[in-house]
Design an enzyme around this catalytic site. Structure first.
Site, PDB file in Angstrom:
ATOM      1  N   HIS A   1      35.798  36.455  36.083  1.00 28.05           N
ATOM      2  CA  HIS A   1      35.088  35.972  37.289  1.00 28.05           C
ATOM      3  C   HIS A   1      34.557  34.557  37.007  1.00 28.05           C
ATOM      4  O   HIS A   1      33.474  34.381  36.462  1.00 28.05           O
ATOM      5  CB  HIS A   1      33.942  36.924  37.621  1.00 28.05           C
ATOM      6  CG  HIS A   1      33.355  36.734  38.996  1.00 28.05           C
ATOM      7  ND1 HIS A   1      33.550  35.591  39.745  1.00 28.05           N
ATOM      8  CD2 HIS A   1      32.587  37.553  39.766  1.00 28.05           C
ATOM      9  CE1 HIS A   1      32.920  35.722  40.911  1.00 28.05           C
ATOM     10  NE2 HIS A   1      32.335  36.907  40.943  1.00 28.05           N
TER      11      HIS A   1
ATOM     12  N   HIS B   1      32.018  31.497  42.456  1.00 33.60           N
ATOM     13  CA  HIS B   1      30.811  31.866  43.213  1.00 33.60           C
ATOM     14  C   HIS B   1      29.463  31.581  42.566  1.00 33.60           C
ATOM     15  O   HIS B   1      28.482  32.269  42.845  1.00 33.60           O
ATOM     16  CB  HIS B   1      30.873  33.368  43.586  1.00 33.60           C
ATOM     17  CG  HIS B   1      32.021  33.690  44.489  1.00 33.60           C
ATOM     18  ND1 HIS B   1      32.508  34.949  44.660  1.00 33.60           N
ATOM     19  CD2 HIS B   1      32.789  32.892  45.272  1.00 33.60           C
ATOM     20  CE1 HIS B   1      33.532  34.933  45.504  1.00 33.60           C
ATOM     21  NE2 HIS B   1      33.720  33.689  45.882  1.00 33.60           N
TER      22      HIS B   1
ATOM     23  N   TYR C   1      28.388  31.907  39.447  1.00 33.79           N
ATOM     24  CA  TYR C   1      27.919  32.709  38.300  1.00 33.79           C
ATOM     25  C   TYR C   1      28.102  31.932  36.996  1.00 33.79           C
ATOM     26  O   TYR C   1      28.431  30.756  37.010  1.00 33.79           O
ATOM     27  CB  TYR C   1      28.608  34.081  38.328  1.00 33.79           C
ATOM     28  CG  TYR C   1      28.230  34.850  39.581  1.00 33.79           C
ATOM     29  CD1 TYR C   1      26.902  35.227  39.798  1.00 33.79           C
ATOM     30  CD2 TYR C   1      29.161  35.116  40.582  1.00 33.79           C
ATOM     31  CE1 TYR C   1      26.522  35.879  40.967  1.00 33.79           C
ATOM     32  CE2 TYR C   1      28.788  35.775  41.749  1.00 33.79           C
ATOM     33  CZ  TYR C   1      27.462  36.149  41.939  1.00 33.79           C
ATOM     34  OH  TYR C   1      27.065  36.787  43.096  1.00 33.79           O
TER      35      TYR C   1
ATOM     36  N   ALA D   1      42.203  33.855  48.778  1.00 38.32           N
ATOM     37  CA  ALA D   1      41.238  34.747  49.427  1.00 38.32           C
ATOM     38  C   ALA D   1      40.242  33.928  50.210  1.00 38.32           C
ATOM     39  O   ALA D   1      40.046  32.742  49.951  1.00 38.32           O
ATOM     40  CB  ALA D   1      40.489  35.563  48.374  1.00 38.32           C
TER      41      ALA D   1
ATOM     42  N   GLY E   1      38.894  41.065  51.451  1.00 40.25           N
ATOM     43  CA  GLY E   1      37.614  41.644  51.075  1.00 40.25           C
ATOM     44  C   GLY E   1      37.103  42.577  52.144  1.00 40.25           C
ATOM     45  O   GLY E   1      37.332  43.789  52.133  1.00 40.25           O
TER      46      GLY E   1
END
Ligand SMILES: Cc1cc2nc3c(=O)[nH]c(=O)nc-3n(C[C@H](O)[C@H](O)[C@H](O)COP(=O)(O)O)c2cc1C
Length: 377
Positions: A188, A191, A193, A308, A331
């Site tokens: 990941h 976003h 993080y 996405a 999603g």
């Protein structure tokens, strides 16, 4: 339309999203991917039996599923009841979930995650400060259910010497995911993080070899890629990137250069896929106009490309037909429609998603109770 290998990209007369695709050694029967979706139903960071039904409902034979973001260590959490994969108990708890997906012929990747500063002391061992690339804290943020406001604590900046320890946590998590039976892992790197807190220049203010130049800011991400590839092999490693998003205060002054540098670097490791979030998905929850496109990254990347962010059926079909992507991750539509590929096939109406139950902890409501389409006989 020819793809990079010169094969026919989409068979004439077929629904593009429902045509087969070979992703490395995996023969996918269609291109509709379950996007990673945090559901906050893993009590005490342990995946629960109710996830067996949830994931198996969304499994199709030779369809690709990406599991929800899953913590790599006890410092990785920033939301209640999210799963982890750093303890034996968590690995054992994932096994029946993965088995259920495999029984229906699905291909299952685990998204491995560290939130970094998107956390507060309440989620951290001994109430310590969350870790990050920086000491800069984030302002309270409205979550994508449009209801909750998340509060964050000032982070502690990792020392240069500590960084390899966090890289190692990703390596061990990848090994654990394979031990749990997953077919592969998705790092990941999106976003806002931890990995993005290093990559993006509006967050990273380091002066060591992990800060400053683009190369230095991407070093942490690429060290994780290298460690994980060495541990489980490149044919089982994907990554999610969102150079254009500005979630959690993580924007970059030159997102295109960042995206291009990353995919060109990823080519050296020959990882199986790069999963990128559309520029229009800049702020969570809605599509916005953007002058940018993922095309330069799609063209520069040698492996499978997954797009996405705000896709519906028609633009997913067009993106595949025009060879702008190989696969499309869905999603919210997949969350609310367990039989999404089937509904696309028969052009059935879609269930509407219910935002209010995205992150509630109920084992059934808003989780496994979205109805399948009933075909009338
Ligand atoms: C309830 C919810 C949970 C999400 N959790 C994650 C996650 O764990 N990891 C991640 O990379 N993205 C996560 N996302 C982002 C989705 O994977 C996806 O990129 C986003 O919803 C846009 O796609 P969509 O328009 O098809 O919903 C989440 C989104 C939603 C709505």
């Amino acid at each position: 339309m020819a793809d990079k290998e010169g094969e026919k990209h989409v068979e004439e007369g077929k629904i593009p999203l429902l045509t087969p695709y070979k992703m490395g050694k995996f023969e996918l029967s269609h291109r509709v991917v379950l996007a990673p979706l945090t559901r906050q139903r893993s009590f005490g960071n342990v995946p629960q039996p109710h996830a067996i039904l949830y994931y198996s409902q969304r499994t199709t034979k030779e369809g690709l599923l990406i599991a929800e973001a899953t913590g790599v260590s006890d410092t990785a959490q920033g939301y209640p009841e999210t799963p982890g994969i750093w303890t034996k108990e968590q690995v054992e708890a994932w096994k029946p979930i993965v088995d259920a997906v495999h029984e229906k012929g699905g291909i299952f990747f685990c998204q491995i995650w560290h939130v970094g500063r998107v956390s507060n002391t309440g989620f951290q061992p001994n109430g310590q400060a969350p870790i990050s690339s920086t000491e800069k804290e984030i302002f309270p943020q409205l979550r994508s259910n449009g209801i909750d406001v998340a509060q964050f604590s000032p982070p502690r900046k990792l020392t240069t010497e500590e960084i390899p320890l966090v890289v190692n946590d990703f390596r061990v998590a990848a090994r654990n995911a394979i031990e749990a039976g997953f077919d592969g892992i998705e790092i990941h790197g999106a976003h806002g993080y931890l990995i993005e807190q290093f990559m993006k220049d509006q967050v990273n203010d380091r002066t060591d070899q992990y800060g400053g130049s683009l190369q230095n800011r991407c070093r942490f991400a690429l060290e994780i890629v290298e460690a994980v590839v060495n541990e489980i092999g490149p044919d089982r490693v994907g990554i999610r990137l969102s150079p254009f998003t500005e979630f959690m205060g993580a924007g970059d002054s030159n997102p295109k250069a960042l995206g291009l540098y990353m995919v060109e670097s990823l080519n050296k490791y020959q990882i199986i896929y790069c999963h990128m979030v559309e520029p229009r998905w800049k702020v969570e929850g809605e599509n916005v106009e953007s002058p940018h496109s993922l095309e330069p990254m799609r063209k520069a990347f040698n492996g499978t490309f997954i797009s996405a962010g705000g896709y519906e059926m028609e633009d997913g079909n067009t993106a595949v037909a025009e060879n702008r992507t190989d696969l499309v991750a869905y999603g919210r539509l997949f969350l609310a429609n367990p039989d999404l590929p089937k509904r696309f096939e028969i052009r059935a109406p879609l269930n509407k998603y219910i935002r209010e139950t995205f992150y509630t902890h109920h084992p059934v409501t808003g989780y496994t109770d979205y109805p399948f389409h009933e075909t009338k006989v």
